[in-house]
Design a protein around this motif. Structure first.
Motif: not given
Length: 300
Positions: A100-106, A108-116, A221-229
């Motif tokens: 999954x991936x979601x974008x969170x605005x931090x 007016x100009x920047x945001x953070x894309x979170x990927x699992x 494979x890795x047993x748990x999900x990783x999170x990329x910011x």
């Protein structure tokens, strides 16, 4: 004096017996220790990987499916181990599957894309057959959890003997063809026999190579999900910034309106015959209506 001699003899026998018992205990302990070591080595990998049978030839393969702490680190380690054992890697497909991936605005100009995501790798390696057991042991050291491990030893002894007999038959056929009178049929027979011989040699080469080198398919494979910011631009704010510009849009609307008038005029010119016909019809209808109205007034 005699009594003393007897006592000394008994003491010597007793000491000898005690020494013999201790020596026996020591030998027994060493033997047990050695047996434990052998058992530990045997249990570390299946005997299928290391077995040798007199007058038998085996093609050995293995399939390993396991979970590791870090796929990238394990991949590098396995590839290095394979090279150290005199083998080589024929396939390595390391990839990250995004769950999954979601974008969170931090701001007016920047945001953070979170990927699992979850990282995995599918590998195919080949090592000298005598090193198969050693490789499986070293791969096993990298695991967090072993899902499955399959080791196969295919007996190809009869196949090798059959290939030898086929080689002799092909050679005999070649000699027999050589004794025939040269003509079109002989050339065709010679070509067919040569092609069959080439295929047989290729099969022999593949069999020899597969006996010399074992093929191992590895899935990790890795047993748990990783999170990329990942820092990205706040696109929503940018879209709103340029979403509506009154002056620019009004100018475009005026120009588009002018173009629309031109298109309508051109369209009317295109259908001028219909317009003339329509005008004639309207003229006669109006004239008829006026005539009817005058006739009605005269009657009154």
């Amino acid at each position: 004096m005699k009594t003393t001699y007897i006592k000394l003899s008994l003491s010597a026998v007793l000491l000898l017996g005690i020494y013999s018992c201790k020596k026996g205990e020591a030998v027994s302990t060493e033997s047990y220790s050695a047996d434990s070591t052998v058992a530990m080595v045997t249990d570390s990998v299946s005997s299928v990987a290391t077995m040798k049978v007199k007058d038998k030839q085996f093609i050995k393969t293995a399939d390993v499916n396991m979970e590791v702490k870090d796929v990238y680190e394990a991949t590098v380690s396995i590839e290095k181990t394979v090279q150290d054992l005199g083998g080589f890697v024929t396939h390595s497909n390391l990839q990250s599957n995004v769950i999954s991936q979601d974008t969170y605005n931090t701001s007016d100009n920047d945001a953070m894309l979170i990927k699992k995501y979850q990282t995995e790798n599918t590998m195919k390696v080949r090592v000298p057959t005598e090193k198969l057991g050693e490789l499986l042991v070293k791969i096993n050291d990298k695991k967090l959890f072993l899902n499955s491990r399959t080791i196969n030893a295919e007996d190809v002894t009869s196949g090798i003997k059959y290939a030898e007999m086929e080689g002799k038959r092909i050679k005999k056929t070649e000699e027999n063809i050589g004794q025939l009178k040269t003509n079109k049929d002989k050339v065709q027979l010679d070509n067919d026999n040569m092609a069959e011989g080439n295929l047989q040699q290729l099969a022999n080469m593949d069999t020899t190579d597969n006996i010399k080198y074992s093929t191992i398919d590895i899935y990790i494979k890795e047993p748990k999900l990783r999170i990329a910011e990942i820092a990205v631009t706040n696109t929503r704010n940018i879209d709103n910034k340029y979403k509506f510009n009154f002056i620019y849009d009004a100018k475009n609307a005026f120009v588009e309106g002018f173009y629309l008038i031109q298109k309508i005029a051109v369209g009317l010119i295109t259908i001028w015959p219909l317009l003339i016909l329509l005008g004639v019809v309207v003229y006669f209808l109006r004239k008829r209506k006026l005539t009817k109205s005058e006739h009605t007034k005269i009657q009154e």
